[in-house]
Design an enzyme around this catalytic site. Sequence first.
Site, mmCIF file in Angstrom:
data_model
loop_
_atom_site.group_PDB
_atom_site.id
_atom_site.type_symbol
_atom_site.label_atom_id
_atom_site.label_comp_id
_atom_site.label_asym_id
_atom_site.label_seq_id
_atom_site.Cartn_x
_atom_site.Cartn_y
_atom_site.Cartn_z
ATOM 1 C CE LYS A 79 -0.955 0.355 5.003
ATOM 2 N NZ LYS A 79 -0.577 1.752 5.226
ATOM 3 C CG ASP A 80 3.964 2.207 2.533
ATOM 4 O OD1 ASP A 80 2.916 2.777 2.883
ATOM 5 O OD2 ASP A 80 4.762 1.695 3.340
ATOM 6 N NE ARG A 127 -7.982 2.750 4.298
ATOM 7 C CZ ARG A 127 -8.070 1.976 5.380
ATOM 8 N NH1 ARG A 127 -9.233 1.395 5.687
ATOM 9 N NH2 ARG A 127 -7.030 1.774 6.152
ATOM 10 N NE ARG A 128 -6.534 2.282 9.223
ATOM 11 C CZ ARG A 128 -5.227 2.106 9.292
ATOM 12 N NH1 ARG A 128 -4.446 3.062 9.789
ATOM 13 N NH2 ARG A 128 -4.676 0.977 8.888
ATOM 14 N NE ARG A 145 2.847 9.999 10.073
ATOM 15 C CZ ARG A 145 3.759 10.641 9.363
ATOM 16 N NH1 ARG A 145 3.551 11.897 9.029
ATOM 17 N NH2 ARG A 145 4.860 10.049 8.962
ATOM 18 N NE ARG A 151 1.171 5.098 13.573
ATOM 19 C CZ ARG A 151 0.649 5.235 12.369
ATOM 20 N NH1 ARG A 151 -0.577 4.829 12.129
ATOM 21 N NH2 ARG A 151 1.341 5.779 11.393
ATOM 22 C CB CYS A 238 -2.535 4.428 0.932
ATOM 23 S SG CYS A 238 -1.066 5.174 1.664
#
Length: 311
Positions: A79-80, A127-128, A145, A151, A238
Amino acid sequence: MARLRIGSRGSQLALWQANHIAILLRERGHEVEIEIIHTTGDKITDVALAKVGTKGMFTKEIEEALAAGRVDLAVHSLKDLPTELPAGFEIAAISNREDPRDAFCSRLYSKIKDLPQRARVGTSSLRRQAQLKAIHPDLDIHPLRGNVDTRLRKLEQGEYDAIILAAAGLKRLGKTELIQQIIPAEIMCPAAGQGALAIEIRADDEPMRTALAFLDDPATRAATTCERALLNRLGGGCQVPIGAFAEMQNGKLHLDSIVADPDGMKLLRDSRDGDDPEKLGNDAGATLLARGGDEILEAVYGRGPAMPPQP
């Protein structure tokens, strides 16, 4: 056999991924070493990714090392990777996929629906955020981040009531203690390519392509090709509110996809089956654009960088 040099970002998760591929290569008799390469995305830690307009922010420096011959292959979270690679590079293999879904992590609550009004939820993903707001409009979404450990530490220290992370990264690192819910894809559609690893090489390196062929998983390749075709059709990366999740169902490839306004007020869904991964993704993308996805994405791009950041 010649020593193979893998280029990787330096985060704990990136190094797990590089070492995972290194182990599989060593089992085939290769000598392998890993070179850590710091990328633009690693250096920008105080700005939400959706506000950063650098294309290929997690891959550019690694590709420069690949082009210069400093490394022979690169291991990325798929996804990167931008949906269109720069000239001179190709994805030689996409390995067997880990769980592509998102994980709800909390010390206090067992599901998203259990969160109280104004609960503080951490994520830097539009998106989330969009899908959380669609479910629970009153949530207080805050940027998050840093690497996985950072996190999780912020969650444990009480800075957030909950955070949303990719299940794949947590499972790979064995950090699943705070996972309360693996969020079903129909509630939170994952990012295109989430949970899959891509091995990138120079396009003219036939010996390397041959050496890596055993790593390519056909089912994962088909599913992620479909997801990335949709992402490419929508012109997004993304860090924009686009979700895509494909899997084989009853002998057909099934694709669920979404485009959403970041505030969750408008969320478009598409669900369809097909045999051709590229066509399936393109057709779904075209449908979402025609139903109003173009207006949503234009508004998002207008609020952010001039060019949408690619994954």
